[in-house]
Motif scaffolding. Sequence first.
Motif, PDB file in Angstrom:
ATOM      1  N   THR A   1       0.826  -1.215   0.000  1.00 17.39           N
ATOM      2  CA  THR A   1       0.000   0.000   0.000  1.00 17.39           C
ATOM      3  C   THR A   1       0.861   1.266   0.000  1.00 17.39           C
ATOM      4  OG1 THR A   1      -0.150  -0.089   2.431  1.00 17.39           O
ATOM      5  CG2 THR A   1      -1.955  -1.095   1.171  1.00 17.39           C
ATOM      6  N   LEU A   2       1.734   1.391   0.982  1.00 21.11           N
ATOM      7  CA  LEU A   2       2.555   2.595   1.068  1.00 21.11           C
ATOM      8  C   LEU A   2       3.622   2.637  -0.021  1.00 21.11           C
ATOM      9  CD1 LEU A   2       3.206   5.188   2.580  1.00 21.11           C
ATOM     10  CD2 LEU A   2       4.663   3.863   4.125  1.00 21.11           C
ATOM     11  N   THR A   3       4.207   1.492  -0.344  1.00 22.58           N
ATOM     12  CA  THR A   3       5.223   1.468  -1.401  1.00 22.58           C
ATOM     13  C   THR A   3       4.658   1.949  -2.737  1.00 22.58           C
ATOM     14  OG1 THR A   3       6.498  -0.288  -0.332  1.00 22.58           O
ATOM     15  CG2 THR A   3       6.813   0.005  -2.701  1.00 22.58           C
ATOM     16  N   PRO A   4       3.492   1.462  -3.204  1.00 21.49           N
ATOM     17  CA  PRO A   4       2.924   2.023  -4.444  1.00 21.49           C
ATOM     18  C   PRO A   4       2.664   3.524  -4.369  1.00 21.49           C
ATOM     19  CG  PRO A   4       1.833  -0.026  -3.877  1.00 21.49           C
ATOM     20  CD  PRO A   4       2.694   0.336  -2.716  1.00 21.49           C
ATOM     21  N   ALA A   5       2.209   3.992  -3.211  1.00 21.46           N
ATOM     22  CA  ALA A   5       1.950   5.427  -3.071  1.00 21.46           C
ATOM     23  C   ALA A   5       3.242   6.230  -3.213  1.00 21.46           C
ATOM     24  CB  ALA A   5       1.290   5.701  -1.725  1.00 21.46           C
ATOM     25  N   LEU A   6       4.295   5.789  -2.546  1.00 20.99           N
ATOM     26  CA  LEU A   6       5.566   6.504  -2.636  1.00 20.99           C
ATOM     27  C   LEU A   6       6.172   6.389  -4.033  1.00 20.99           C
ATOM     28  CD1 LEU A   6       7.145   5.550   0.813  1.00 20.99           C
ATOM     29  CD2 LEU A   6       6.076   7.709   0.150  1.00 20.99           C
ATOM     30  N   LEU A   7       5.993   5.257  -4.688  1.00 22.41           N
ATOM     31  CA  LEU A   7       6.472   5.125  -6.063  1.00 22.41           C
ATOM     32  C   LEU A   7       5.782   6.116  -6.983  1.00 22.41           C
ATOM     33  CD1 LEU A   7       6.708   1.233  -6.454  1.00 22.41           C
ATOM     34  CD2 LEU A   7       8.597   2.861  -6.302  1.00 22.41           C
ATOM     35  N   SER A   8       4.505   6.368  -6.729  1.00 25.26           N
ATOM     36  CA  SER A   8       3.779   7.354  -7.532  1.00 25.26           C
ATOM     37  C   SER A   8       4.326   8.760  -7.314  1.00 25.26           C
ATOM     38  CB  SER A   8       2.291   7.304  -7.189  1.00 25.26           C
ATOM     39  OG  SER A   8       1.568   8.307  -7.873  1.00 25.26           O
ATOM     40  N   LEU A   9       4.626   9.081  -6.049  1.00 24.89           N
ATOM     41  CA  LEU A   9       5.149  10.409  -5.747  1.00 24.89           C
ATOM     42  C   LEU A   9       6.551  10.603  -6.323  1.00 24.89           C
ATOM     43  CD1 LEU A   9       3.964  10.771  -2.030  1.00 24.89           C
ATOM     44  CD2 LEU A   9       2.965  11.829  -4.067  1.00 24.89           C
ATOM     45  N   ILE A  10       7.349   9.552  -6.303  1.00 21.75           N
ATOM     46  CA  ILE A  10       8.714   9.636  -6.825  1.00 21.75           C
ATOM     47  C   ILE A  10       8.722   9.708  -8.350  1.00 21.75           C
ATOM     48  CG2 ILE A  10      10.893   8.377  -7.031  1.00 21.75           C
ATOM     49  CD1 ILE A  10      10.401   7.268  -4.251  1.00 21.75           C
TER      50      ILE A  10
END
Length: 802
Positions: free
Chosen positions: A376-385
């Motif tokens: 959950t958090l990893t996909p979100a951070l990948l989107s922001l990066i």
Amino acid sequence: MAEVLYRIGRFAARRAWPVVAGWVLVLVAAGVAYAVAGGTLSSAITIPGTPTQRVSDRLAEELPDASGGTANVVFHTGDGAAFTDDQRAGVSAALARAGEVDGVRAVVDPFTSAEQRAAQEQQVRDGLAQLDAATEQARQAGTLAQAQPQLDAQRRQLELAAAQLDLAAGVRTVSEDGSVAVGVVVFDQPIFSVTTQTKDAVLDAIGAEPIDGVQVDYAAELVQNADDLAGPAEVVGLAVAAVVLVVMLGTVVAAGLPILTALIGVGIASLGALAFSGVVEMITVTPILGVMLGLAVGIDYSLFILNRHRRQLREGMELEESIGLANGTSGNAVVFAGSTVVIALVALNVTGIGFLGLMGTVAAVAVVVAVLIAVTLTPALLSLIGRRVLPRRARRPDAAAARPDDVRPMRTSRAVAGLVLGVLALAVVAIPAASMRLGLPDGSSEPEDSTQYRAYTVAADAFGAGVNGPLVVVADLPADVDEAARAELTVAVARQLSAQDDVVAVAPIGVSDSGTVAAFQVVPAGGPSSVSTEDLVHRLRDLPLEDAPGVALAVAGQASANIDISDQLADALPVYLAVVIGLSLLILLVVFRSLLVPVIATGGFVLSVLAAFGGVVAIYQWGWLGSVFGVHDAGPVLSFLPILLVGVLFGLAMDYQLFLVSGMREAYVHGEPARLAVARGLRAGRAVVTAAAIIMISVFGGFVFSHLAMVRPIGFGLAFGVLVDAFVVRMTLVPALMHLAGNAAWWLPRWLDRLLPNADVEGAALERRHTPAALPEDQEAADDAEAGAAAAQAGQTGDRPR
């Protein structure tokens, strides 16, 4: 599951900030819960129902004054000279202040005790002299016959008192040269129930007024706690993991993402677990095991998804689609891998040992949190990066994905050589495991610059090692004897105890109000974890009391507790090992749809565990490379370490097995020859598994130099176990055996193939649905590939065309 994770990944990518904010709120909530409801941790390990625990419970009922926990405070002069009068007064004042702390029942002043003992000895001598004079007077007066019974009774009482003082002569509180004194703090509660606040108050009271020329050191029972879950060594391990990520990923932004997610997960899991420490009894290692695993698997699981996403971006896939697909494929494998670890940890509850089951449960929660954050958090951070997850050169529109080098099957001679050398190496490393001796750490295993170590060694040098771990022997006395006969029995028991080898002194503690229970303090020659003390406990429990018929003995104390806990854990290990091996075979059978692959994987796991046992014994019990690992006083292996290593290494071994062999199976199912599929799967998974293993070794290795004695061998065992399993078993032995087995590695009876569910761990079906349609000129090749896949699927049930 793969489709669900794909949708979760897409949602997290589109709603990145709300997802990040949600996890931050969870972290804050865990911190608030800990601040409001957190309790204290203990370094004492207990198992209800053991012989030692039954003795302790009985003392609490029959002799409550003797049931409270105790801790030594060692005072010693800086110049080695005898204490001066002012220094004696300072020591007495310091202990008096400690006695006023709420939760402290009493303190034993070493100088007062020595003076009282001297006064008692003088009183007995005076009494015997007066009795001799009275006897002579009665003889001269001609009344000796009438007075003889009374005189004999008085003489017998004095002789018994003198015998007790003589037996207890080895129980000293001030050294012979007068330079060392040991005070004792007696608490209201057993030592594992004493709060950190009470211990800190005792330390503050004693140290409030420093004594000129006197150093004060405290036993581990007073100062050891896990309020600080990590120290500098653990931070170094995390830094090494960061370096590995930067080297592997080529960008600091990408390298920081797995570490950030792992730290958030560890914060949530550890604070959440500690929030329950106020209502559930936890030992110091309980949350630290969760920190270890949370960091290691948290970094690895995020890395697996990140690595898949980067590969897809290089191939030109759109950002959100790549995030969703990486979450549905590698994320699906992460969920399965995490599930195996969770199952192994929760299965620790089948041992029936409360503290061990709680450790497994807390660690399992940490792994669950790591999995949830990864998907959950990893996909979100990948989107922001965004595309910054790639190195600069790979972000250019014209950057092409690197073509894999040609892969060829390994040579059969190389497979045989790797197999033979690998098995021999593991067998040699495992040899020390045959002499494994279990126990619990004492003050001698603490860091040499710690106050606990100084307290242990100074006291051992001045009074003998046994003063650091005296035994408590309880005698059941007959109920139908008078007070005089009871005194005779008590002295007779003490004499027989004193006559045993490795007993330095025996001192009576007291007799219950009912007169049926007598307690003795027995000072052994060796320390609480020594072989001689363990042998002594066994002898005392089986000791026939010829001079005290009808009296039964029971033993308590640290050494006794060590034996009971170690015996129960040793009995539970075969059962747990059978459960874990059974789970391994079943899980791998479903995943790989093969009979031979689960056997190979499980056999490799057993070799890894035995090698890890051998390494732990060589370092911590034999003392090899002690200067490197900070082992200055070798001792027994931590009693619950073997069963803990079995559980944790099982889960981690299955992780590496999954990420390596699933690539082999995927290549085989898509039509590759069996031996080429082994080489292709190894090539595909080798880099990421190598990085993941190095990261785990780094994280676990940081705990090898922990400030907590119980944590260090756990960190070493896990780090060494991962090293052996990842590089020797999974990347050497397993490929060699798979190569030698050829097509037979994937054989499965048809009837069993129909019964087993299709796990699709790698999300192959999802990948087919979300891969762009083949171009017209490639359609024929696509059709050929599909036909090959169908043929391969038939082949794994015995119908594969040659």
